[in-house]
Enzyme design. Structure first.
Site, mmCIF file in Angstrom:
data_model
loop_
_atom_site.group_PDB
_atom_site.id
_atom_site.type_symbol
_atom_site.label_atom_id
_atom_site.label_comp_id
_atom_site.label_asym_id
_atom_site.label_seq_id
_atom_site.Cartn_x
_atom_site.Cartn_y
_atom_site.Cartn_z
ATOM 1 N N HIS A 1 0.884 -1.195 0.190
ATOM 2 C CA HIS A 1 0.160 -0.102 -0.214
ATOM 3 C C HIS A 1 0.744 1.160 0.098
ATOM 4 O O HIS A 1 0.649 2.014 -0.836
ATOM 5 C CB HIS A 1 -0.875 0.210 1.151
ATOM 6 C CG HIS A 1 -1.795 1.426 1.347
ATOM 7 N ND1 HIS A 1 -1.775 2.033 2.522
ATOM 8 C CD2 HIS A 1 -2.662 1.739 0.513
ATOM 9 C CE1 HIS A 1 -2.456 3.178 2.197
ATOM 10 N NE2 HIS A 1 -2.959 2.924 1.214
ATOM 11 N N HIS B 1 -1.295 0.930 7.974
ATOM 12 C CA HIS B 1 -2.787 1.231 7.358
ATOM 13 C C HIS B 1 -3.763 -0.113 7.602
ATOM 14 O O HIS B 1 -4.595 -0.605 6.956
ATOM 15 C CB HIS B 1 -2.730 1.470 6.160
ATOM 16 C CG HIS B 1 -2.293 2.933 5.875
ATOM 17 N ND1 HIS B 1 -0.838 3.145 5.459
ATOM 18 C CD2 HIS B 1 -2.763 3.985 6.342
ATOM 19 C CE1 HIS B 1 -0.596 4.429 5.275
ATOM 20 N NE2 HIS B 1 -1.603 5.141 6.049
#
Length: 92
Positions: A12, A34
C-alpha cells in the site's frame, strides 16, 4: 515445494510488515501504518486493509549439493522500486 518467501514491505505505502505473523492463520500483518493483512498460504493475497496489490513473492532456488536456498528473482514489484531488478537488489 515447502518453502516460500515474500517481500515484507506492505504494497500500500511501503510500511514494513516485519515479524507481525500469525502462525495459526498463516497471515502476515496487520501493517502498522494502515492495517493491511496478507494470506501467505494463498500467494500473499490481501485479506483486509487498504493495499490493492498482493505481496511480491520471492523466487527461490535450492542448491542441491549444499541444501542452501537462494533468492533469484521477484514475482511482482516491491514497493518503492522501479523494476524487479531493483527489488532483487533489495533482497541480497
Amino acid at each position: 515445494g515447502d518453502v516460500v518467501a515474500f517481500s515484507n514491505i506492505c504494497t500500500h505505502m511501503g510500511c514494513p510488515l516485519g515479524t507481525i505473523y500469525s502462525p495459526e492463520h498463516k497471515l502476515l500483518g496487520p501493517c502498522l501504518c494502515h492495517f493491511t493483512t496478507f494470506d501467505l498460504t494463498n500467494r500473499g493475497i490481501v485479506v483486509i486493509g487498504q493495499a490493492t496489490e498482493d505481496l511480491p513473492q520471492i523466487q527461490l532456488e535450492l542448491e542441491d549439493s549444499t541444501g542452501d536456498i537462494y533468492a533469484t528473482g521477484v514475482m511482482g514489484l516491491v514497493y518503492g522500486h522501479r523494476s524487479n531488478l531493483d527489488a532483487l537488489g533489495a533482497v541480497e
